[in-house]
Design a protein around this motif. Structure first.
Motif, mmCIF file in Angstrom:
data_model
loop_
_atom_site.group_PDB
_atom_site.id
_atom_site.type_symbol
_atom_site.label_atom_id
_atom_site.label_comp_id
_atom_site.label_asym_id
_atom_site.label_seq_id
_atom_site.Cartn_x
_atom_site.Cartn_y
_atom_site.Cartn_z
ATOM 1 N N TRP A 1 0.823 -1.213 0.000
ATOM 2 C CA TRP A 1 0.000 0.000 0.000
ATOM 3 C C TRP A 1 0.859 1.267 0.000
ATOM 4 C CZ3 TRP A 1 -5.025 -0.107 3.372
ATOM 5 C CH2 TRP A 1 -5.893 -1.073 2.878
ATOM 6 N N TYR A 2 2.050 1.193 0.559
ATOM 7 C CA TYR A 2 2.925 2.369 0.580
ATOM 8 C C TYR A 2 3.330 2.783 -0.837
ATOM 9 C CZ TYR A 2 3.265 1.900 5.637
ATOM 10 O OH TYR A 2 2.974 1.835 6.970
ATOM 11 N N ASP A 3 3.430 1.801 -1.749
ATOM 12 C CA ASP A 3 3.724 2.116 -3.151
ATOM 13 C C ASP A 3 2.468 2.624 -3.863
ATOM 14 O OD1 ASP A 3 6.391 1.400 -2.932
ATOM 15 O OD2 ASP A 3 6.008 -0.702 -3.461
ATOM 16 N N LEU A 4 1.337 1.995 -3.547
ATOM 17 C CA LEU A 4 0.077 2.398 -4.179
ATOM 18 C C LEU A 4 -0.403 3.770 -3.676
ATOM 19 C CD1 LEU A 4 -1.939 -0.957 -4.040
ATOM 20 C CD2 LEU A 4 -1.163 0.227 -6.098
ATOM 21 N N PHE A 5 -0.214 3.995 -2.387
ATOM 22 C CA PHE A 5 -0.718 5.221 -1.749
ATOM 23 C C PHE A 5 0.399 5.865 -0.926
ATOM 24 C CE2 PHE A 5 -4.023 1.857 -1.629
ATOM 25 C CZ PHE A 5 -4.826 2.320 -2.666
#
Length: 190
Positions: free
Chosen positions: A51-55
């Motif tokens: 999720w850190y890459d997505l958001f």
């Protein structure tokens, strides 16, 4: 403990549902009813590392200090500064346009005033009544032809603020009777 992690505004980047869809939330077995405390485990976030890459915004969300003995509190941020306990008065003061008090304010707004009467008087003093001349300005294409309009009290010409309160034959009679009652004989009827 009851602040919804996805839908409530609990940090500068929330609500998180603004950029994380319900489908993505459900994939790692999160619930749409999850509260913030359920997403923190041993002082770190429980959301997937991917999720850190997505958001990338998630990197900047500080991990809250969860005190199980305290209930969540509703707060209000005043002018982008510090948070304060929410109250309707604080919210109203922060969203309204503040201007100096007019000299007639206490005549209209006082403790035992009837709100609809006070509101009406406020409209009168600000010359904001829906008189026929004002309605004509709002909608020039309607059937409100100025030639067909007339005062509902005297049927002589269109009503306007000045006509209703000072020029109308009926209102002049009212003023002439009221002035002596309020020791206003010296005040001109206009």
């Amino acid at each position: 403990m009851d602040t919804n992690a996805w839908s409530d505004r609990w940090n500068d980047f929330s609500p998180l549902r603004g950029f994380i869809t319900p489908r993505i939330i459900a994939r790692p077995s999160f619930d749409l009813d999850s509260n913030v405390a359920e997403l923190v485990e041993f002082g770190t976030w429980r959301w997937p590392v991917a999720w850190y890459d997505l958001f990338p915004v998630l990197i900047n969300i500080p991990i809250p200090i969860i005190d199980p003995n305290k209930r969540d509190a509703l707060v209000w941020r005043v002018f982008g500064k510090d948070y304060t306990a929410f109250s309707a008065a604080i919210a109203w003061d922060s969203i309204r346009v503040s201007q100096p008090e007019v000299n007639w304010a206490k005549t209209v707004w006082f403790n035992q005033c009837i709100p609809r009467h006070a509101f009406h008087m406020w409209q009168v003093l600000r010359r904001k009544l829906k008189t026929q001349d004002r309605m004509k300005e709002w909608d020039a294409t309607s059937l409100t032809n100025l030639n067909l309009m007339c005062c509902s009290l005297c049927s002589r010409g269109p009503d306007s603020h000045d006509h209703l309160f000072f020029d109308c034959i009926f209102s002049k009679q009212v003023w002439n009777q009221m002035r002596p009652m309020f020791v206003m004989d010296h005040v001109d009827s206009s």
